[in-house]
Scaffold this active site. Structure first.
Site, PDB file in Angstrom:
ATOM      1  N   GLY A 195      -2.403  -7.379  21.663  1.00 49.80           N
ATOM      2  CA  GLY A 195      -1.707  -6.217  22.198  1.00 49.80           C
ATOM      3  C   GLY A 195      -2.043  -4.967  21.414  1.00 49.80           C
TER       4      GLY A 195
ATOM      5  N   GLY B 187       4.778  -5.768  23.597  1.00 50.09           N
ATOM      6  CA  GLY B 187       4.151  -6.659  22.627  1.00 50.09           C
ATOM      7  C   GLY B 187       2.875  -6.065  22.077  1.00 50.09           C
TER       8      GLY B 187
ATOM      9  CE1 TYR C 174       3.292 -19.478  25.165  1.00 52.37           C
ATOM     10  CE2 TYR C 174       1.544 -21.099  25.406  1.00 52.37           C
ATOM     11  CZ  TYR C 174       1.944 -19.790  25.227  1.00 52.37           C
ATOM     12  OH  TYR C 174       1.012 -18.783  25.133  1.00 52.37           O
TER      13      TYR C 174
ATOM     14  CB  SER D  10      -1.451 -19.208  28.352  1.00 55.27           C
ATOM     15  OG  SER D  10      -2.028 -20.159  27.477  1.00 55.27           O
TER      16      SER D  10
END
Length: 247
Positions: free
Chosen positions: A19, A13, A150, A137
């Site tokens: 990234g 990524g 998610y 996250s």
């Protein structure tokens, strides 16, 4: 930044967002960096921006044959790897009651299954003392609406960070995670309707203790530290979230 001449770094990524910013940080310090992404045009643009010390490989983070091919390419290009930043991921939003199965499956395939098997396939190529950094996250510790699947995929990565850190101790490979809060990389705009994305961005900004979005450069600095500087840390999650998970 340190001098990373002679260092080999893999970033999944790595063709956009933080990234790419992280890849740029390492390339600018002399490292050879291999980045992956799913979109050839985006990869080509990233490769041109990064210059001759970068290798861009089209690879689907959720597709095991692509992961195996990536490991073979890394072995051929680098031999051994000094740092692996497992950053490929997607986001999607829906109310819990209306979350479709295909959304759930895609989130877990890319955000959880992909990282697991990426580390599995690349671990034999990691040099002693190398660092693996996973991307979790802030939502893995926050109860937020519309992103339950998610958030769960990222919480699984937090658990994986601890488990893989234990598993790779014998190889003297460290595994840690960087946990971004609201970083305006454009992913919300690309993955959600404009009105939803704008509302969510305003919600994140107003709720953040620092009242702002983070910068991609701030994530890159944290990844650099976890990959190379945090030599007595493994299994840890480092929040870069303006205090959102702490205050």
């Amino acid at each position: 930044m340190d001098d990373y001449n002679g260092k080999n770094i893999v970033i999944t990524g790595g063709s956009n967002g933080f990234g790419l910013t992280t890849a740029q940080r390492f390339v600018d310090s002399g490292a050879r960096v291999l980045i992956t992404g799913r979109t050839q045009s985006t990869l080509d643009a990233a490769r041109e921006r990064l210059g001759s010390n970068a290798i861009a490989v089209r690879s689907d983070a959720a597709f095991i044959p692509d992961i195996e091919a990536l490991a073979n390419r890394v072995a051929a290009e680098f031999g051994l790897v000094d740092a692996l930043f497992v950053n490929a991921g997607v986001t999607a939003s829906a109310a819990f009651e209306s979350t479709p199965e295909d959304m759930y499956d895609e989130l877990f395939a890319i955000n959880t299954k992909g990282p697991y098997f990426t580390v599995q396939r690349l671990a034999p190529l990691m040099r002693e003392g190398a660092g693996v950094v996973l991307t979790t996250s802030v939502v893995n510790v926050k109860g937020l609406e519309m992103i339950s699947a998610y958030a769960a995929s990222k919480a699984a990565l937090r658990s994986m960070t601890r488990s893989l850190a234990r598993e790779l101790l014998s190889r003297k490979v460290r595994v840690n995670a960087v946990s971004p809060g609201p970083i305006d990389t454009g992913i919300l705009d690309r993955s959600m309707p404009a009105e939803t994305a704008a509302a969510m961005k305003e919600q994140f900004r107003s709720a953040n203790p620092m009242q702002r979005f983070g910068l991609s450069e701030e994530i890159a600095a944290a990844v650099e530290y976890l990959a190379f500087g945090a030599t007595f840390s493994t299994g840890a999650e480092f929040p870069v979230d303006g205090g959102a998970s702490q205050l």
